[in-house]
Scaffold this motif. Structure first.
Motif, short mmCIF file in Angstrom:
data_model
loop_
_atom_site.label_atom_id
_atom_site.label_comp_id
_atom_site.label_asym_id
_atom_site.label_seq_id
_atom_site.Cartn_x
_atom_site.Cartn_y
_atom_site.Cartn_z
N SER A 31 -3.12 -3.61 1.89
CA SER A 31 -2.13 -4.44 1.21
C SER A 31 -2.30 -4.39 -0.31
O SER A 31 -3.22 -4.97 -0.87
N CYS A 34 -2.07 -7.84 -1.83
CA CYS A 34 -3.31 -8.60 -1.71
C CYS A 34 -4.31 -8.17 -2.78
O CYS A 34 -4.94 -9.01 -3.43
N CYS A 85 -3.51 -13.78 1.05
CA CYS A 85 -3.85 -12.42 1.50
C CYS A 85 -3.75 -12.30 3.03
O CYS A 85 -3.32 -11.26 3.54
N ALA A 86 -4.13 -13.35 3.72
CA ALA A 86 -3.99 -13.33 5.18
C ALA A 86 -2.53 -13.13 5.55
O ALA A 86 -2.21 -12.39 6.49
N ALA A 87 -1.64 -13.77 4.81
CA ALA A 87 -0.20 -13.62 5.06
C ALA A 87 0.26 -12.20 4.73
O ALA A 87 0.99 -11.58 5.51
N VAL A 89 -1.49 -9.38 4.65
CA VAL A 89 -2.05 -8.42 5.59
C VAL A 89 -1.30 -8.46 6.92
O VAL A 89 -1.11 -7.44 7.57
N ASN A 90 -0.82 -9.65 7.28
CA ASN A 90 -0.09 -9.79 8.54
C ASN A 90 1.41 -9.64 8.37
O ASN A 90 2.18 -9.90 9.29
N LYS A 91 1.84 -9.22 7.17
CA LYS A 91 3.23 -8.87 6.88
C LYS A 91 4.23 -9.99 7.18
O LYS A 91 5.29 -9.76 7.75
N VAL A 92 3.86 -11.21 6.76
CA VAL A 92 4.81 -12.32 6.89
C VAL A 92 5.66 -12.38 5.62
O VAL A 92 5.38 -11.69 4.64
#
Length: 117
Positions: A31, A34, A85-87, A89-92
């Motif tokens: 990402s 990110c 970053c969690a978002a 990486v998970n492509k939200v």
């Protein structure tokens, strides 16, 4: 017993280690958003630390101003970046990523306040 000067050295080394570890972990992610966010967060955090130092003895600082500074110059900044970053990486969606960043920053602010009390 450790002298205060020695504790500061250990604290600085610990901070340097955390920066290095964060950069290494981010380099491994796919990402770009990110990686950019973490780099921006580190820069903002560093600038904020200088700002906090300038305001150390400012007795006119309001609680609101203190909290705003803590959000960019404290643990809250990294909590916010981590949740965003969690978002990423998970492509939200960007909207969800922003909401998660705000939630993380608020959570980090609570942690920071508990640490300071």
């Amino acid at each position: 017993q450790t002298e205060p000067k020695d504790r500061r050295k250990v604290s600085l080394l610990g901070g340097d280690s955390l920066y290095a570890t964060a950069q290494w972990a981010m380099a491994k992610l796919d990402s770009r958003a990110c990686r950019k966010l973490v780099a921006d967060t580190i820069a903002s955090y560093s600038d904020g630390q200088l700002r906090k130092r300038e305001l150390l003895w400012n007795l006119d600082l309001t609680v609101k101003q203190y909290l705003e500074i803590e959000k960019v110059a404290g643990v809250a900044a990294f909590f916010g970046a981590s949740t965003a970053c969690a978002a990423f990486v998970n492509k939200v969606s960007d909207g969800i990523a922003q909401q998660l960043a705000e939630f993380g920053a608020d959570l980090g602010l609570v942690v920071s306040l508990l640490k300071d009390v």
